[in-house]
Design a protein around this motif. Structure first.
Motif, PDB file in Angstrom:
ATOM      1  N   ALA A  20      11.640  -2.163   1.844  1.00 18.26           N
ATOM      2  CA  ALA A  20      12.292  -1.957   3.137  1.00 18.26           C
ATOM      3  C   ALA A  20      13.263  -0.779   3.142  1.00 18.26           C
ATOM      4  O   ALA A  20      14.185  -0.727   3.958  1.00 18.26           O
ATOM      5  N   GLU A  21      13.062   0.149   2.241  1.00 17.56           N
ATOM      6  CA  GLU A  21      13.867   1.373   2.237  1.00 17.56           C
ATOM      7  C   GLU A  21      12.951   2.575   2.160  1.00 17.56           C
ATOM      8  O   GLU A  21      11.790   2.478   1.735  1.00 17.56           O
ATOM      9  N   GLY A  22      13.471   3.733   2.542  1.00 17.44           N
ATOM     10  CA  GLY A  22      12.715   4.948   2.368  1.00 17.44           C
ATOM     11  C   GLY A  22      12.730   5.382   0.914  1.00 17.44           C
ATOM     12  O   GLY A  22      13.623   5.018   0.158  1.00 17.44           O
ATOM     13  N   PRO A  23      11.743   6.146   0.473  1.00 14.59           N
ATOM     14  CA  PRO A  23      11.729   6.641  -0.898  1.00 14.59           C
ATOM     15  C   PRO A  23      12.904   7.577  -1.156  1.00 14.59           C
ATOM     16  O   PRO A  23      13.361   8.286  -0.270  1.00 14.59           O
ATOM     17  N   GLN A  28       0.832  -1.193   0.000  1.00 10.70           N
ATOM     18  CA  GLN A  28       0.000   0.000   0.000  1.00 10.70           C
ATOM     19  C   GLN A  28       0.870   1.248   0.000  1.00 10.70           C
ATOM     20  O   GLN A  28       2.082   1.197   0.178  1.00 10.70           O
ATOM     21  N   SER A  29       0.206   2.357  -0.185  1.00  4.02           N
ATOM     22  CA  SER A  29       0.920   3.612  -0.316  1.00  4.02           C
ATOM     23  C   SER A  29       1.438   4.098   1.027  1.00  4.02           C
ATOM     24  O   SER A  29       1.204   3.507   2.072  1.00  4.02           O
ATOM     25  N   LEU A  30       2.145   5.196   0.977  1.00  4.09           N
ATOM     26  CA  LEU A  30       2.577   5.872   2.183  1.00  4.09           C
ATOM     27  C   LEU A  30       1.401   6.651   2.741  1.00  4.09           C
ATOM     28  O   LEU A  30       0.823   7.487   2.075  1.00  4.09           O
ATOM     29  N   ALA A  89      -0.781   6.363  -4.500  1.00  2.00           N
ATOM     30  CA  ALA A  89      -0.711   5.004  -3.962  1.00  2.00           C
ATOM     31  C   ALA A  89       0.506   4.239  -4.458  1.00  2.00           C
ATOM     32  O   ALA A  89       0.813   3.176  -3.933  1.00  2.00           O
ATOM     33  N   GLY A  90       1.166   4.774  -5.452  1.00  2.00           N
ATOM     34  CA  GLY A  90       2.359   4.104  -5.964  1.00  2.00           C
ATOM     35  C   GLY A  90       2.049   3.181  -7.133  1.00  2.00           C
ATOM     36  O   GLY A  90       0.951   2.628  -7.244  1.00  2.00           O
ATOM     37  N   PHE A 128       0.938  11.958  -1.219  1.00  2.00           N
ATOM     38  CA  PHE A 128       1.448  10.924  -2.106  1.00  2.00           C
ATOM     39  C   PHE A 128       0.328  10.139  -2.759  1.00  2.00           C
ATOM     40  O   PHE A 128      -0.749   9.943  -2.166  1.00  2.00           O
ATOM     41  N   LYS A 139      11.039   3.894  -4.766  1.00  2.00           N
ATOM     42  CA  LYS A 139      11.187   3.175  -3.503  1.00  2.00           C
ATOM     43  C   LYS A 139      11.451   1.702  -3.742  1.00  2.00           C
ATOM     44  O   LYS A 139      10.713   1.024  -4.455  1.00  2.00           O
ATOM     45  N   ILE A 155       8.086   5.538   8.181  1.00  2.00           N
ATOM     46  CA  ILE A 155       9.093   6.319   7.462  1.00  2.00           C
ATOM     47  C   ILE A 155       8.938   7.791   7.816  1.00  2.00           C
ATOM     48  O   ILE A 155       7.815   8.308   7.867  1.00  2.00           O
ATOM     49  N   PHE A 204       5.687  -0.523   8.579  1.00  3.43           N
ATOM     50  CA  PHE A 204       6.910   0.155   8.179  1.00  3.43           C
ATOM     51  C   PHE A 204       6.667   1.649   8.339  1.00  3.43           C
ATOM     52  O   PHE A 204       5.771   2.199   7.715  1.00  3.43           O
ATOM     53  N   ARG A 237      11.140  -0.856  10.427  1.00  2.00           N
ATOM     54  CA  ARG A 237      10.204  -1.980  10.426  1.00  2.00           C
ATOM     55  C   ARG A 237       9.878  -2.323  11.867  1.00  2.00           C
ATOM     56  O   ARG A 237      10.738  -2.800  12.597  1.00  2.00           O
ATOM     57  N   TYR A 256       9.071   9.943  -6.574  1.00  2.00           N
ATOM     58  CA  TYR A 256       9.995   9.241  -5.708  1.00  2.00           C
ATOM     59  C   TYR A 256      10.036   7.783  -6.135  1.00  2.00           C
ATOM     60  O   TYR A 256       9.045   7.217  -6.600  1.00  2.00           O
ATOM     61  N   PHE A 272       6.351   6.591  -6.556  1.00  2.00           N
ATOM     62  CA  PHE A 272       5.311   7.400  -5.928  1.00  2.00           C
ATOM     63  C   PHE A 272       5.313   8.799  -6.526  1.00  2.00           C
ATOM     64  O   PHE A 272       6.356   9.431  -6.668  1.00  2.00           O
ATOM     65  N   PHE A 293      13.808  11.519   2.662  1.00  2.00           N
ATOM     66  CA  PHE A 293      13.291  10.452   3.492  1.00  2.00           C
ATOM     67  C   PHE A 293      14.366   9.714   4.264  1.00  2.00           C
ATOM     68  O   PHE A 293      15.503   9.561   3.789  1.00  2.00           O
ATOM     69  N   GLY A 294      13.972   9.237   5.428  1.00  2.00           N
ATOM     70  CA  GLY A 294      14.810   8.311   6.167  1.00  2.00           C
ATOM     71  C   GLY A 294      14.691   6.917   5.562  1.00  2.00           C
ATOM     72  O   GLY A 294      13.938   6.689   4.608  1.00  2.00           O
ATOM     73  N   GLN A 295      15.429   6.007   6.150  1.00  2.00           N
ATOM     74  CA  GLN A 295      15.496   4.652   5.616  1.00  2.00           C
ATOM     75  C   GLN A 295      14.292   3.811   6.017  1.00  2.00           C
ATOM     76  O   GLN A 295      14.095   2.717   5.483  1.00  2.00           O
ATOM     77  N   GLY A 296      13.520   4.302   6.949  1.00  2.00           N
ATOM     78  CA  GLY A 296      12.363   3.548   7.399  1.00  2.00           C
ATOM     79  C   GLY A 296      12.673   2.664   8.596  1.00  2.00           C
ATOM     80  O   GLY A 296      13.822   2.278   8.831  1.00  2.00           O
TER      81      GLY A 296
END
Lengths: 116, 112
Positions: free
Chosen positions: B41-44, A42-44, B104-105, B102, B38, A93, A91, A112, B36, B89, A107-110
């Motif tokens: 498991a990482e930030g955009p 899903q989206s952010l 939905a990607g 944003f 992505k 972010i 997750f 989990r 962006y 995104f 952005f940061g790395q996120g």
């Protein structure tokens, strides 16, 4: 580009405990920081926007007493998930913008988060 | 209230061909648009942006087109490479505030 560091990258906690996630802008002063949550595939989802020295603005449906946001300095914002439950596993972010004239957010790395 | 929409959740293209990712927005106050990229498991990471005073911005293989009257923007990647496979995104913001929204990607898969 500007660097935003988020810590920790992964955290596992027990149900009922609280978890703090840090977001730091390393080479610029972040006047505004954003916290997002991403569910699988899903989206952010924007949770809240915080400006340094003032209270965060939460999006509709986000519990401000559960997700405590502190933007105490121009380089640090924290998100504390209080009394975490398994459904809070996600997750998370953060992103940051510098001077209000900036249009890009970095952005940061996120993080989990897994609540067991 | 989805102010930024990416209606295609996924896109698959062949290596070397063009990838076109689309984005629509509803808020006429938005005047700055960003893409962006992505990985899991990482930030955009910021890719490319465009101000509302322009209708095109190009950076290497990436070009963003903006159609203000249609409230539509698109990202073109040409030629597409397998390393471009990621979720893209679209984001929109208004310069007079700090809000950023944003879409939905769109998951792009570039096949070798």
């Amino acid at each position: 580009g500007a660097v935003v560091s988020q810590h920790p990258s992964r955290v596992i906690c027990k149900s009922g405990t609280s978890v703090k996630i840090e977001c730091r802008s390393l080479d610029f002063q972040a006047t505004t920081m954003f916290w997002y949550r991403q569910f699988p595939k899903q989206s952010l989802m924007l949770m809240a926007t915080s400006n340094e020295g003032s209270k965060a603005t939460y999006e509709q449906g986000v519990e401000k007493d559960k997700f405590l946001i502190n933007h105490a300095s121009l380089t640090l914002s924290t998100l504390t998930v209080t009394s975490a439950h398994p459904e809070d596993s996600s997750f998370y972010i953060c992103s940051a913008k510098g001077d209000p004239g900036w249009s890009e957010a970095f952005f940061g790395q996120g993080t989990r988060l897994t609540v067991v | 209230d989805q102010q930024v929409k990416q209606n295609s959740p996924s896109l698959s293209v062949q290596e070397g061909r063009i990838s076109i990712l689309n984005c629509d927005y509803t808020n006429s106050m938005f005047d700055y648009f960003l893409w962006y990229k992505k990985y899991p498991a990482e930030g955009p990471t910021f890719l490319i942006s465009i101000s509302s005073i322009k209708d095109k911005n190009e950076d290497g293989r990436f070009t963003v087109f903006l159609n203000k009257s249609a409230k539509h923007l698109s990202l073109h990647i040409v030629p597409s490479q397998p390393g471009d496979s990621a979720v893209y995104f679209c984001a929109a913001s208004a310069r007079n505030n700090n809000d950023m929204r944003f879409g939905a990607g769109t998951r792009l898969t570039v096949k070798p």
